[in-house]
Write a protein that holds these residues in place. Structure first.
Motif, PDB file in Angstrom:
ATOM      1  N   PHE A  47       2.986 -19.498  27.380  1.00  0.00           N
ATOM      2  CA  PHE A  47       3.928 -20.544  27.766  1.00  0.00           C
ATOM      3  C   PHE A  47       3.542 -21.869  27.100  1.00  0.00           C
ATOM      4  CE2 PHE A  47       4.931 -23.595  31.486  1.00  0.00           C
ATOM      5  CZ  PHE A  47       6.168 -23.934  30.956  1.00  0.00           C
ATOM      6  N   LEU A  48       2.259 -22.218  27.176  1.00  0.00           N
ATOM      7  CA  LEU A  48       1.781 -23.464  26.580  1.00  0.00           C
ATOM      8  C   LEU A  48       1.952 -23.444  25.059  1.00  0.00           C
ATOM      9  CD1 LEU A  48       0.171 -26.052  27.732  1.00  0.00           C
ATOM     10  CD2 LEU A  48      -1.797 -25.021  26.611  1.00  0.00           C
ATOM     11  N   ARG A  49       1.609 -22.308  24.435  1.00  0.00           N
ATOM     12  CA  ARG A  49       1.651 -22.215  22.972  1.00  0.00           C
ATOM     13  C   ARG A  49       3.089 -22.171  22.439  1.00  0.00           C
ATOM     14  NH1 ARG A  49      -3.465 -20.350  20.836  1.00  0.00           N
ATOM     15  NH2 ARG A  49      -2.414 -19.237  19.176  1.00  0.00           N
ATOM     16  N   CYS A  50       4.024 -21.801  23.292  1.00  0.00           N
ATOM     17  CA  CYS A  50       5.440 -21.856  22.874  1.00  0.00           C
ATOM     18  C   CYS A  50       5.933 -23.304  22.792  1.00  0.00           C
ATOM     19  CB  CYS A  50       6.330 -21.085  23.855  1.00  0.00           C
ATOM     20  SG  CYS A  50       6.274 -19.286  23.633  1.00  0.00           S
ATOM     21  N   MET A  51       5.275 -24.209  23.545  1.00  0.00           N
ATOM     22  CA  MET A  51       5.729 -25.607  23.570  1.00  0.00           C
ATOM     23  C   MET A  51       5.644 -26.256  22.198  1.00  0.00           C
ATOM     24  SD  MET A  51       4.315 -27.181  27.146  1.00  0.00           S
ATOM     25  CE  MET A  51       4.447 -26.275  28.689  1.00  0.00           C
ATOM     26  N   ASN A  52       4.605 -25.898  21.409  1.00  0.00           N
ATOM     27  CA  ASN A  52       4.526 -26.467  20.067  1.00  0.00           C
ATOM     28  C   ASN A  52       4.654 -25.388  18.990  1.00  0.00           C
ATOM     29  OD1 ASN A  52       2.071 -25.231  20.219  1.00  0.00           O
ATOM     30  ND2 ASN A  52       0.854 -27.012  19.682  1.00  0.00           N
ATOM     31  N   LEU A  53       5.242 -24.287  19.398  1.00  0.00           N
ATOM     32  CA  LEU A  53       5.607 -23.201  18.486  1.00  0.00           C
ATOM     33  C   LEU A  53       4.427 -22.509  17.807  1.00  0.00           C
ATOM     34  CD1 LEU A  53       8.631 -22.890  18.674  1.00  0.00           C
ATOM     35  CD2 LEU A  53       8.833 -23.472  16.272  1.00  0.00           C
ATOM     36  N   LEU A  54       3.245 -22.567  18.440  1.00  0.00           N
ATOM     37  CA  LEU A  54       2.153 -21.720  17.961  1.00  0.00           C
ATOM     38  C   LEU A  54       2.522 -20.267  18.240  1.00  0.00           C
ATOM     39  CD1 LEU A  54      -1.096 -23.633  18.946  1.00  0.00           C
ATOM     40  CD2 LEU A  54      -0.121 -23.348  16.676  1.00  0.00           C
ATOM     41  N   GLU A  55       3.316 -20.066  19.281  1.00  0.00           N
ATOM     42  CA  GLU A  55       3.985 -18.777  19.501  1.00  0.00           C
ATOM     43  C   GLU A  55       5.486 -19.055  19.438  1.00  0.00           C
ATOM     44  OE1 GLU A  55       2.612 -16.000  19.614  1.00  0.00           O
ATOM     45  OE2 GLU A  55       0.582 -16.285  20.388  1.00  0.00           O
ATOM     46  N   THR A  56       6.205 -18.194  18.733  1.00  0.00           N
ATOM     47  CA  THR A  56       7.657 -18.384  18.641  1.00  0.00           C
ATOM     48  C   THR A  56       8.327 -17.615  19.779  1.00  0.00           C
ATOM     49  OG1 THR A  56       7.394 -18.446  16.255  1.00  0.00           O
ATOM     50  CG2 THR A  56       9.626 -18.181  17.086  1.00  0.00           C
ATOM     51  N   PRO A  57       9.098 -18.314  20.622  1.00  0.00           N
ATOM     52  CA  PRO A  57       9.782 -17.615  21.716  1.00  0.00           C
ATOM     53  C   PRO A  57      10.729 -16.542  21.197  1.00  0.00           C
ATOM     54  CG  PRO A  57       9.969 -20.014  21.966  1.00  0.00           C
ATOM     55  CD  PRO A  57       9.402 -19.754  20.605  1.00  0.00           C
ATOM     56  N   THR A  58      10.853 -15.455  21.927  1.00  0.00           N
ATOM     57  CA  THR A  58      11.818 -14.411  21.572  1.00  0.00           C
ATOM     58  C   THR A  58      13.233 -14.919  21.838  1.00  0.00           C
ATOM     59  OG1 THR A  58      10.164 -12.775  22.206  1.00  0.00           O
ATOM     60  CG2 THR A  58      12.412 -11.980  21.955  1.00  0.00           C
ATOM     61  N   SER A  59      13.390 -15.651  22.953  1.00  0.00           N
ATOM     62  CA  SER A  59      14.665 -16.319  23.230  1.00  0.00           C
ATOM     63  C   SER A  59      14.398 -17.489  24.163  1.00  0.00           C
ATOM     64  CB  SER A  59      15.672 -15.350  23.865  1.00  0.00           C
ATOM     65  OG  SER A  59      15.220 -14.933  25.136  1.00  0.00           O
ATOM     66  N   GLY A  60      15.407 -18.337  24.317  1.00  0.00           N
ATOM     67  CA  GLY A  60      15.251 -19.542  25.132  1.00  0.00           C
ATOM     68  C   GLY A  60      15.103 -20.767  24.255  1.00  0.00           C
ATOM     69  N   GLU A  61      14.946 -21.925  24.892  1.00  0.00           N
ATOM     70  CA  GLU A  61      14.878 -23.185  24.153  1.00  0.00           C
ATOM     71  C   GLU A  61      13.665 -23.996  24.583  1.00  0.00           C
ATOM     72  OE1 GLU A  61      18.512 -25.291  24.916  1.00  0.00           O
ATOM     73  OE2 GLU A  61      19.732 -23.885  23.773  1.00  0.00           O
ATOM     74  N   VAL A  62      13.056 -24.673  23.594  1.00  0.00           N
ATOM     75  CA  VAL A  62      11.993 -25.648  23.872  1.00  0.00           C
ATOM     76  C   VAL A  62      12.433 -26.978  23.269  1.00  0.00           C
ATOM     77  CG1 VAL A  62       9.560 -26.243  23.554  1.00  0.00           C
ATOM     78  CG2 VAL A  62      10.210 -23.849  23.713  1.00  0.00           C
ATOM     79  N   TRP A  63      12.550 -27.994  24.113  1.00  0.00           N
ATOM     80  CA  TRP A  63      12.940 -29.330  23.654  1.00  0.00           C
ATOM     81  C   TRP A  63      11.757 -30.275  23.788  1.00  0.00           C
ATOM     82  CZ3 TRP A  63      17.864 -30.657  21.841  1.00  0.00           C
ATOM     83  CH2 TRP A  63      18.838 -29.641  21.948  1.00  0.00           C
ATOM     84  N   PHE A  64      11.517 -31.070  22.749  1.00  0.00           N
ATOM     85  CA  PHE A  64      10.520 -32.133  22.821  1.00  0.00           C
ATOM     86  C   PHE A  64      11.270 -33.437  22.576  1.00  0.00           C
ATOM     87  CE2 PHE A  64       7.473 -34.969  20.557  1.00  0.00           C
ATOM     88  CZ  PHE A  64       6.640 -35.203  21.628  1.00  0.00           C
ATOM     89  N   GLU A  65      11.283 -34.305  23.602  1.00  0.00           N
ATOM     90  CA  GLU A  65      12.149 -35.476  23.584  1.00  0.00           C
ATOM     91  C   GLU A  65      13.574 -34.972  23.331  1.00  0.00           C
ATOM     92  OE1 GLU A  65       9.742 -38.074  20.980  1.00  0.00           O
ATOM     93  OE2 GLU A  65       9.094 -39.096  22.820  1.00  0.00           O
ATOM     94  N   ASP A  66      14.208 -35.356  22.236  1.00  0.00           N
ATOM     95  CA  ASP A  66      15.600 -34.884  22.053  1.00  0.00           C
ATOM     96  C   ASP A  66      15.723 -33.864  20.923  1.00  0.00           C
ATOM     97  OD1 ASP A  66      14.934 -36.616  20.095  1.00  0.00           O
ATOM     98  OD2 ASP A  66      16.709 -37.887  20.235  1.00  0.00           O
ATOM     99  N   LYS A  67      14.579 -33.247  20.560  1.00  0.00           N
ATOM    100  CA  LYS A  67      14.608 -32.298  19.440  1.00  0.00           C
ATOM    101  C   LYS A  67      14.412 -30.873  19.956  1.00  0.00           C
ATOM    102  CE  LYS A  67      12.402 -35.752  16.496  1.00  0.00           C
ATOM    103  NZ  LYS A  67      11.920 -36.611  17.608  1.00  0.00           N
ATOM    104  N   LEU A  68      15.226 -29.966  19.436  1.00  0.00           N
ATOM    105  CA  LEU A  68      15.064 -28.546  19.762  1.00  0.00           C
ATOM    106  C   LEU A  68      13.948 -28.002  18.870  1.00  0.00           C
ATOM    107  CD1 LEU A  68      15.979 -25.987  21.259  1.00  0.00           C
ATOM    108  CD2 LEU A  68      17.717 -25.658  19.498  1.00  0.00           C
ATOM    109  N   VAL A  69      12.787 -27.789  19.470  1.00  0.00           N
ATOM    110  CA  VAL A  69      11.588 -27.421  18.706  1.00  0.00           C
ATOM    111  C   VAL A  69      11.771 -26.098  17.975  1.00  0.00           C
ATOM    112  CG1 VAL A  69       9.125 -26.873  18.917  1.00  0.00           C
ATOM    113  CG2 VAL A  69      10.097 -28.719  20.276  1.00  0.00           C
TER     114      VAL A  69
END
Length: 244
Positions: A47-69
């Motif tokens: 979960f933590l590593r998906c936040m900065n894309l060290l792991e790429t999510p299979t599906s779903g969205e991660v937003w940092f400020e207003d950017k879709l990571v």
């Protein structure tokens, strides 16, 4: 600051698919300290590593400020510069001095001149009580000192948020305190933090909110007083009975 929407992550292994995250959603506010706890294999680090894309999510969205990571068009390197990451193992460059370890990224990425980076590094080393180790090499440091340097190295980039992935679990017990002390001071300074840890005392002291993960889901979340004092989920009650 960070918004995670319906995050799924499946690893493909020789023994078949392993679903590690099964629809995780959360929202971390600017300045908030979120501590993530749970048994091994519950999906916390993924979960933590998906936040900065060290792991790429299979599906779903991660937003940092207003950017879709996890948008293919995102400049992930630029986003990662603003998200400091500290790992279980320190990942310092063994052939470089502590000073070189800290100043390498800010100067290479042209965020600062060499002089500015060195000045910043010395300030941060003072802050963690290791200024005398500036010219030492990682092999000359204890585990606790290495982890404090790893935190300084992440802070040298002036990140907006700090992610900690079990930063004390590889340390001898007597070194844990010195690293938690630095993290507590960082929390007090107003840094946004997401921390995966087994240190329940630390979670109780610094967290604004504690999340309990089990089997790829967030089963419960609450402020520490409520989380530890009045857990609702039977699985969390069982977990706390074992670790407290």
């Amino acid at each position: 600051m960070i918004t995670v929407k319906d995050l799924h992550k499946t690893f493909h292994t020789p023994d078949g698919d392993l679903q590690v995250l099964k629809g995780v959603s959360d929202h971390i506010e600017k300045g908030e300290k979120v501590v993530i706890v749970g048994p091994s294999g519950s999906g916390k680090s993924t979960f933590l590593r998906c936040m900065n894309l060290l792991e790429t999510p299979t599906s779903g969205e991660v937003w940092f400020e207003d950017k879709l990571v996890n948008d293919k068009k995102s400049d992930i390197d630029k986003i990662r510069m603003q998200m400091g990451m500290v790992f279980q193992h320190f990942n310092l460059f063994p052939h470089k001095t502590i000073m070189q370890n800290i100043t390498l990224a800010p100067t290479k990425l042209k965020l600062m001149s060499k002089e500015e980076a060195s000045e910043k590094a010395l300030q941060l080393l003072k802050r963690v009580g290791l200024v005398e180790k500036a010219d030492a090499y990682p092999a000359q440091l204890s585990g606790g000192q290495k982890q404090r340097i790893a935190i300084v190295r992440a802070l040298a980039m002036n990140p907006k948020v700090m992610l900690f992935d079990e930063p004390t679990s590889a340390l001898d017990p007597e070194m844990v305190g010195e690293v938690l002390q630095v993290m507590s001071e960082l929390a007090e300074s107003g840094m946004t933090m997401a921390v995966v840890t087994h240190e329940m005392g630390f979670a109780r002291e610094i967290a604004d909110r504690v999340l309990f993960m089990h089997d790829g889901l967030i089963l419960e979340q609450a402020p520490p007083s409520e989380f530890f004092g009045n857990p609702q989920n039977p699985r969390l009650q069982d977990f706390l009975a074992k670790v407290l």
